[in-house]
Design an enzyme around this catalytic site. Structure first.
Site, PDB file in Angstrom:
ATOM      1  N   ASP A   1       0.870  -1.175   0.000  1.00 62.16           N
ATOM      2  CA  ASP A   1       0.000   0.000   0.000  1.00 62.16           C
ATOM      3  C   ASP A   1       0.906   1.224   0.000  1.00 62.16           C
ATOM      4  O   ASP A   1       1.539   1.533   1.007  1.00 62.16           O
ATOM      5  CB  ASP A   1      -0.876   0.043   1.253  1.00 62.16           C
ATOM      6  CG  ASP A   1      -2.009  -0.960   1.242  1.00 62.16           C
ATOM      7  OD1 ASP A   1      -1.997  -1.874   0.400  1.00 62.16           O
ATOM      8  OD2 ASP A   1      -2.909  -0.829   2.101  1.00 62.16           O
TER       9      ASP A   1
ATOM     10  N   LYS B   1      -7.054   3.489  -3.265  1.00 63.47           N
ATOM     11  CA  LYS B   1      -7.496   3.391  -1.868  1.00 63.47           C
ATOM     12  C   LYS B   1      -7.755   4.789  -1.334  1.00 63.47           C
ATOM     13  O   LYS B   1      -7.016   5.724  -1.646  1.00 63.47           O
ATOM     14  CB  LYS B   1      -6.396   2.677  -1.073  1.00 63.47           C
ATOM     15  CG  LYS B   1      -6.745   2.314   0.327  1.00 63.47           C
ATOM     16  CD  LYS B   1      -5.663   1.410   0.924  1.00 63.47           C
ATOM     17  CE  LYS B   1      -5.936   1.135   2.378  1.00 63.47           C
ATOM     18  NZ  LYS B   1      -4.953   0.215   2.963  1.00 63.47           N
TER      19      LYS B   1
ATOM     20  N   LYS C   1     -10.493   0.352  -2.625  1.00 63.29           N
ATOM     21  CA  LYS C   1     -10.446   0.009  -1.215  1.00 63.29           C
ATOM     22  C   LYS C   1     -10.842   1.246  -0.420  1.00 63.29           C
ATOM     23  O   LYS C   1     -10.180   2.278  -0.499  1.00 63.29           O
ATOM     24  CB  LYS C   1      -9.035  -0.446  -0.828  1.00 63.29           C
ATOM     25  CG  LYS C   1      -8.907  -0.912   0.580  1.00 63.29           C
ATOM     26  CD  LYS C   1      -9.011  -2.400   0.610  1.00 63.29           C
ATOM     27  CE  LYS C   1      -8.882  -2.917   2.021  1.00 63.29           C
ATOM     28  NZ  LYS C   1      -8.998  -4.331   2.073  1.00 63.29           N
TER      29      LYS C   1
END
Length: 184
Positions: free
Chosen positions: A90, A152, A181
C-alpha cells in the site's frame, strides 16, 4: 459473495507498535481468517513467519503516511518488503506532486513502485480528504495508467477517512480497470 472477514485487512500501523503487538495481530488474523494483516515494513519478516501457510496475507505500507519521499526510496522500500515476505504493498501517493500538477512525477512514482512489486498487489492510497473532486479523478487516472491494482481512499492518519461520495468518484473513474479500497 465471500464472507466479510475475507475483505478485512487487520491493521496496526502505529509507530509505537511492538513485536508482541504484531504477534497478537497475526494470531487474531489467523483466528478470524482475515484477508491480511497490514503492518509497517519493519515487521514484515516476523508476520511472514507467523502467517506462513495460514492463508492470511502480509501487507505493508510504503511512503507512509505522507507519501512525500523520494521515488527511489519508495521503490526500494517496496522491493525490500517483497523480499521479506510481503504479499501486498500500500503506497501513499505524492500529494505535493499531484497538487502541483506534476502528473509526470506522480505517474513515475507509481510506475516505479509497481515495477518493484512485480506481480504482487499494489494499492495506491490517495488521501481523498485532502483532494478536490478533480484531483481524485486525476489521481485515479494516473493509477490506472501506471497499472496499480487498487486505488485506496485514505491512510487513516489524516483529517478524514473513506467517504461514499469519494468512493463513487473513484469507481466512476477507474471503472473495471482497478479495484477500490475504502479505508481510514
Amino acid at each position: 459473495m465471500k464472507p466479510l472477514n475475507k475483505y478485512i485487512d487487520h491493521t496496526l500501523l502505529k509507530p509505537t507498535a511492538t513485536e508482541s503487538d504484531i504477534i497478537l495481530l497475526c494470531e487474531e488474523a489467523k483466528q478470524y481468517k482475515f484477508f491480511s494483516v497490514c503492518i509497517n515494513s519493519c515487521f514484515v519478516k516476523l508476520a511472514d513467519t507467523i502467517l506462513n501457510d495460514s492463508g492470511v496475507k502480509v501487507c505493508t505500507v510504503v511512503g507512509f503516511p505522507l507519501g512525500a519521499m523520494d521515488t527511489t526510496s519508495k521503490a526500494f522500500e517496496a522491493k525490500t518488503a517483497i523480499e521479506n515476505g510481503a504479499d501486498e504493498i500500500d503506497m501513499v501517493i505524492n500529494l505535493g506532486f499531484l497538487k502541483s500538477r506534476d502528473y509526470d512525477a506522480v505517474l513515475n512514482d507509481i510506475v516505479k513502485v509497481k515495477e518493484a512489486t512485480g506481480d504482487k498487489t499494489l494499492k495506491v492510497i490517495l488521501e481523498t480528504c485532502d483532494l478536490t473532486k478533480e484531483e481524485i479523478i486525476k489521481a485515479c487516472e494516473l493509477c490506472v495508467e501506471a497499472k496499480a491494482d487498487f486505488v485506496k481512499t485514505s491512510t487513516g492518519f489524516s483529517k478524514g477517512g473513506a467517504q461514499l461520495a469519494d468512493v463513487k468518484i473513484m469507481k466512476k473513474t477507474v471503472k473495471e480497470k482497478a479495484k477500490i479500497k475504502a479505508s481510514g
